[in-house]
Motif scaffolding. Structure first.
Motif, PDB file in Angstrom:
ATOM      1  N   ARG A   1      -7.202  47.572 -37.995  1.00 43.13           N
ATOM      2  CA  ARG A   1      -6.254  48.276 -38.862  1.00 43.13           C
ATOM      3  C   ARG A   1      -5.310  49.139 -38.031  1.00 43.13           C
ATOM      4  O   ARG A   1      -4.097  49.211 -38.308  1.00 43.13           O
ATOM      5  N   GLU A   2      -5.833  49.823 -37.037  1.00 45.01           N
ATOM      6  CA  GLU A   2      -5.004  50.657 -36.176  1.00 45.01           C
ATOM      7  C   GLU A   2      -4.011  49.802 -35.394  1.00 45.01           C
ATOM      8  O   GLU A   2      -2.846  50.181 -35.228  1.00 45.01           O
ATOM      9  N   VAL A   3      -4.482  48.651 -34.894  1.00 42.94           N
ATOM     10  CA  VAL A   3      -3.608  47.751 -34.136  1.00 42.94           C
ATOM     11  C   VAL A   3      -2.486  47.227 -35.031  1.00 42.94           C
ATOM     12  O   VAL A   3      -1.304  47.226 -34.655  1.00 42.94           O
ATOM     13  N   GLU A   4      -2.850  46.787 -36.218  1.00 39.89           N
ATOM     14  CA  GLU A   4      -1.856  46.208 -37.129  1.00 39.89           C
ATOM     15  C   GLU A   4      -0.843  47.247 -37.592  1.00 39.89           C
ATOM     16  O   GLU A   4       0.376  46.976 -37.595  1.00 39.89           O
ATOM     17  N   SER A   5      -1.324  48.435 -37.972  1.00 44.11           N
ATOM     18  CA  SER A   5      -0.392  49.452 -38.479  1.00 44.11           C
ATOM     19  C   SER A   5       0.560  49.943 -37.400  1.00 44.11           C
ATOM     20  O   SER A   5       1.693  50.335 -37.698  1.00 44.11           O
ATOM     21  N   ALA A   6       0.128  49.899 -36.138  1.00 41.94           N
ATOM     22  CA  ALA A   6       0.988  50.343 -35.037  1.00 41.94           C
ATOM     23  C   ALA A   6       1.944  49.254 -34.566  1.00 41.94           C
ATOM     24  O   ALA A   6       2.842  49.535 -33.767  1.00 41.94           O
ATOM     25  N   GLY A   7       1.754  48.033 -35.036  1.00 41.39           N
ATOM     26  CA  GLY A   7       2.573  46.925 -34.534  1.00 41.39           C
ATOM     27  C   GLY A   7       2.264  46.611 -33.089  1.00 41.39           C
ATOM     28  O   GLY A   7       3.115  46.124 -32.343  1.00 41.39           O
ATOM     29  N   ALA A   8       1.003  46.898 -32.682  1.00 34.66           N
ATOM     30  CA  ALA A   8       0.603  46.738 -31.285  1.00 34.66           C
ATOM     31  C   ALA A   8       0.077  45.350 -30.972  1.00 34.66           C
ATOM     32  O   ALA A   8      -0.279  45.058 -29.832  1.00 34.66           O
ATOM     33  N   GLY A   9       0.002  44.485 -31.985  1.00 36.73           N
ATOM     34  CA  GLY A   9      -0.519  43.140 -31.777  1.00 36.73           C
ATOM     35  C   GLY A   9      -0.521  42.378 -33.078  1.00 36.73           C
ATOM     36  O   GLY A   9       0.142  42.774 -34.055  1.00 36.73           O
ATOM     37  N   LEU A  10      -1.268  41.297 -33.104  1.00 40.24           N
ATOM     38  CA  LEU A  10      -1.360  40.442 -34.280  1.00 40.24           C
ATOM     39  C   LEU A  10      -2.819  40.326 -34.695  1.00 40.24           C
ATOM     40  O   LEU A  10      -3.725  40.341 -33.852  1.00 40.24           O
ATOM     41  N   VAL A  11      -3.051  40.203 -35.996  1.00 43.97           N
ATOM     42  CA  VAL A  11      -4.403  40.150 -36.538  1.00 43.97           C
ATOM     43  C   VAL A  11      -4.527  38.956 -37.463  1.00 43.97           C
ATOM     44  O   VAL A  11      -3.637  38.693 -38.277  1.00 43.97           O
ATOM     45  N   GLU A  12      -5.644  38.224 -37.326  1.00 49.09           N
ATOM     46  CA  GLU A  12      -5.895  37.076 -38.193  1.00 49.09           C
ATOM     47  C   GLU A  12      -7.388  36.966 -38.486  1.00 49.09           C
ATOM     48  O   GLU A  12      -8.197  37.742 -37.975  1.00 49.09           O
ATOM     49  N   THR A  13      -7.762  35.985 -39.286  1.00 52.10           N
ATOM     50  CA  THR A  13      -9.163  35.764 -39.635  1.00 52.10           C
ATOM     51  C   THR A  13      -9.908  35.109 -38.470  1.00 52.10           C
ATOM     52  O   THR A  13      -9.309  34.492 -37.587  1.00 52.10           O
ATOM     53  N   ASP A  14     -11.238  35.225 -38.508  1.00 52.08           N
ATOM     54  CA  ASP A  14     -12.054  34.738 -37.390  1.00 52.08           C
ATOM     55  C   ASP A  14     -12.541  33.309 -37.635  1.00 52.08           C
ATOM     56  O   ASP A  14     -13.740  33.023 -37.601  1.00 52.08           O
ATOM     57  N   ASP A  15     -11.611  32.408 -37.866  1.00 56.93           N
ATOM     58  CA  ASP A  15     -11.922  30.984 -37.973  1.00 56.93           C
ATOM     59  C   ASP A  15     -10.875  30.208 -37.182  1.00 56.93           C
ATOM     60  O   ASP A  15      -9.901  30.789 -36.690  1.00 56.93           O
TER      61      ASP A  15
ATOM     62  N   LYS B   1       1.848  32.495 -34.082  1.00 56.30           N
ATOM     63  CA  LYS B   1       2.681  33.657 -34.390  1.00 56.30           C
ATOM     64  C   LYS B   1       3.187  34.308 -33.114  1.00 56.30           C
ATOM     65  O   LYS B   1       4.354  34.719 -33.027  1.00 56.30           O
ATOM     66  N   TYR B   2       2.293  34.412 -32.117  1.00 55.25           N
ATOM     67  CA  TYR B   2       2.730  35.028 -30.869  1.00 55.25           C
ATOM     68  C   TYR B   2       3.787  34.170 -30.190  1.00 55.25           C
ATOM     69  O   TYR B   2       4.787  34.691 -29.684  1.00 55.25           O
ATOM     70  N   ALA B   3       3.587  32.861 -30.192  1.00 56.52           N
ATOM     71  CA  ALA B   3       4.553  31.963 -29.552  1.00 56.52           C
ATOM     72  C   ALA B   3       5.921  32.035 -30.226  1.00 56.52           C
ATOM     73  O   ALA B   3       6.948  31.806 -29.573  1.00 56.52           O
ATOM     74  N   SER B   4       5.952  32.347 -31.515  1.00 56.91           N
ATOM     75  CA  SER B   4       7.217  32.375 -32.249  1.00 56.91           C
ATOM     76  C   SER B   4       8.001  33.664 -32.056  1.00 56.91           C
ATOM     77  O   SER B   4       9.155  33.770 -32.478  1.00 56.91           O
ATOM     78  N   LEU B   5       7.390  34.672 -31.435  1.00 63.61           N
ATOM     79  CA  LEU B   5       8.085  35.937 -31.219  1.00 63.61           C
ATOM     80  C   LEU B   5       9.194  35.771 -30.189  1.00 63.61           C
ATOM     81  O   LEU B   5       9.047  35.041 -29.197  1.00 63.61           O
ATOM     82  N   SER B   6      10.275  36.486 -30.402  1.00 67.10           N
ATOM     83  CA  SER B   6      11.334  36.508 -29.392  1.00 67.10           C
ATOM     84  C   SER B   6      10.911  37.403 -28.232  1.00 67.10           C
ATOM     85  O   SER B   6       9.943  38.177 -28.342  1.00 67.10           O
ATOM     86  N   GLU B   7      11.651  37.315 -27.141  1.00 71.25           N
ATOM     87  CA  GLU B   7      11.328  38.156 -25.984  1.00 71.25           C
ATOM     88  C   GLU B   7      11.439  39.634 -26.338  1.00 71.25           C
ATOM     89  O   GLU B   7      10.602  40.449 -25.927  1.00 71.25           O
ATOM     90  N   ASP B   8      12.450  39.998 -27.120  1.00 71.47           N
ATOM     91  CA  ASP B   8      12.608  41.391 -27.528  1.00 71.47           C
ATOM     92  C   ASP B   8      11.428  41.847 -28.400  1.00 71.47           C
ATOM     93  O   ASP B   8      10.952  42.979 -28.271  1.00 71.47           O
ATOM     94  N   GLN B   9      10.970  40.978 -29.283  1.00 72.57           N
ATOM     95  CA  GLN B   9       9.835  41.316 -30.140  1.00 72.57           C
ATOM     96  C   GLN B   9       8.556  41.504 -29.317  1.00 72.57           C
ATOM     97  O   GLN B   9       7.757  42.402 -29.596  1.00 72.57           O
ATOM     98  N   ARG B  10       8.382  40.684 -28.299  1.00 73.09           N
ATOM     99  CA  ARG B  10       7.202  40.827 -27.446  1.00 73.09           C
ATOM    100  C   ARG B  10       7.251  42.128 -26.659  1.00 73.09           C
ATOM    101  O   ARG B  10       6.236  42.814 -26.503  1.00 73.09           O
ATOM    102  N   LEU B  11       8.441  42.482 -26.164  1.00 74.28           N
ATOM    103  CA  LEU B  11       8.586  43.731 -25.424  1.00 74.28           C
ATOM    104  C   LEU B  11       8.341  44.930 -26.325  1.00 74.28           C
ATOM    105  O   LEU B  11       7.718  45.921 -25.916  1.00 74.28           O
TER     106      LEU B  11
END
Length: 410
Positions: A338-352, A362-372
């Motif tokens: 929850r802390e990671v998601e609310s801060a926009g510090a990463g991506l969160v998904e289900t464990d399957d 989702k990570y691959a689809s991020l632009s370079e600016d979004q990753r930075l």
């Protein structure tokens, strides 16, 4: 006048099954907490059931009393039930004789003989104690290992339950962990306290560290990579990560995967075979357990950190990655999600498998600016939420309050 004020030195005894770094986050947390405390104000010791002949005991930066057998047991003996449980004859007498030398005892973890010894000694002693469960009351274990859970319920009645009931406080790292623990075992009568957790700040990786990791992983060459760094264990979801990466690899030919960590149960050959079967064995690298410069070089050179766990109490490695400004790709079974998601510090998904596939896509689809931006937010969130100095302040407040309350009653 409290005990702290009278001698000005707070003496803390940690009891834990092992100080082996391969055993996971709890011992790392103890070491990092000790590093944040002034040696003129705190005296920190550890009692464990390791053999004193183990090199990691002598290398432990915190004074450790290893009370196990002086010689290593033969490999076949380690499968005997009482040996697996960690029985050592010396622990109970040692605790009875030495607990008076400390202001407070911190019991780390459950379901081993060190816990049982604490249950025998501490409730009857005149020293206060707390228990840090380190996620070992998560209901995931009951769901995944129902037979073990049935046995643990018996242990709960005989050992863990009474130990926690009489503790001055049971410490949790997050609200998520505290809430989940309530569904673990019956009866559940404890004094709860959330104190947080974290790790020490980590400076950016140096050229020496980056080179140390690349030298340890020659098959990687100079390729970009995602990093998994934790124990090689089914609860960490390594098999799901390999399956998800096999799809990710087809559309991302320039990013490899590094799966680093100790293999304590012999699962690694199956994971290697899975990578071969899926045709991605040349894209996945298994350097084993990495420490020191190589560890920080692995973090520093990674595109992002991924931890697809089915259950993770806190995840010190997640905090370490965030300290180094790495986006973290985690499941909603990592209790700081929850802390990671609310801060926009990463991506969160289900464990399957589908969830981990979405995580990578989702990570691959991020632009370079979004990753930075995500990398910068990871660093900011670490400083605000998971820097160990802040956690130590909250932990020490809890310990001091309990010591003072105990002294007033004495």
């Amino acid at each position: 006048m409290t005990n702290i004020q009278s001698h000005k030195m707070t003496r803390i005894l940690h009891v834990i099954a092992s100080v082996d770094p391969k055993s996971g986050g709890p011992i790392e947390g103890i070491i990092q907490q000790a590093a944040q405390r002034r040696p003129t104000e705190y005296e920190i010791s550890i009692a464990c059931i390791d053999s004193p002949s183990e090199s990691f005991v002598s290398n432990c930066p915190v004074k450790a009393y290893a009370l196990g057998p002086k010689l290593r047991r033969p490999a076949w003996m380690r499968w005997l039930p009482w040996i697996r449980y960690g029985y050592v004859r010396a622990l109970v007498p040692w605790l009875k004789h030495n607990v008076q030398n400390y202001d407070i005892v911190v019991v780390n973890g459950l379901w081993n003989y060190a816990t049982y010894a604490c249950k025998v000694v501490l409730p009857k002693s005149d020293r206060p104690y707390v228990v840090f469960t380190h996620g070992m009351l998560d209901p995931w274990f009951k769901k995944t290992y129902p037979l073990k859970a049935a046995v643990k319920q018996i242990f709960w009645w005989l050992c863990e339950g009474p130990l926690l009931k009489h503790a001055g406080a049971v410490l949790f790292t997050t609200d998520e962990e505290r809430i989940l623990a309530r569904n673990a075992f019956w009866p559940y009568k404890i004094t709860e306290r959330v104190v947080g957790y974290g790790c020490g700040d980590v400076p950016p990786a140096t050229h020496t560290q980056l080179s140390a990791f690349r030298e340890l992983t020659p098959s990687l060459g100079d390729k970009r990579y995602l990093l998994f760094l934790s124990r090689i264990h089914p609860k960490k979801g390594c098999d799901l990560l390999i399956k998800a990466f096999s799809g990710f690899a087809k559309s991302n030919p320039h990013i490899d995967l590094v799966i680093a960590g100790p293999d304590q149960i012999g699962w690694l050959p199956k994971l290697r075979q899975l990578a071969i079967d899926l045709g991605v064995d040349s894209r996945i690298h298994f350097p084993g357990m990495i420490q020191g410069d190589a560890k920080w070089g692995a973090f520093g050179g990674a595109e992002a950190f991924v931890l697809p766990s089915h259950q993770e109490n806190f995840g010190i490695v997640v905090a370490e990655a965030m300290a180094l400004s790495k986006p973290v790709l985690i499941t909603n079974k990592v209790n700081i999600w929850r802390e990671v998601e609310s801060a926009g510090a990463g991506l969160v998904e289900t464990d399957d498998e589908q969830g981990i596939s979405r995580l990578l896509s989702k990570y691959a689809s991020l632009s370079e600016d979004q990753r930075l931006d995500m990398a910068a937010r990871a660093r900011q969130s670490f400083l605000a939420n998971f820097e160990m100095r802040n956690a130590v302040v909250r932990i020490d407040e809890a310990l001091h309050e309990l010591i003072a309350r105990f002294d007033r009653r004495a």
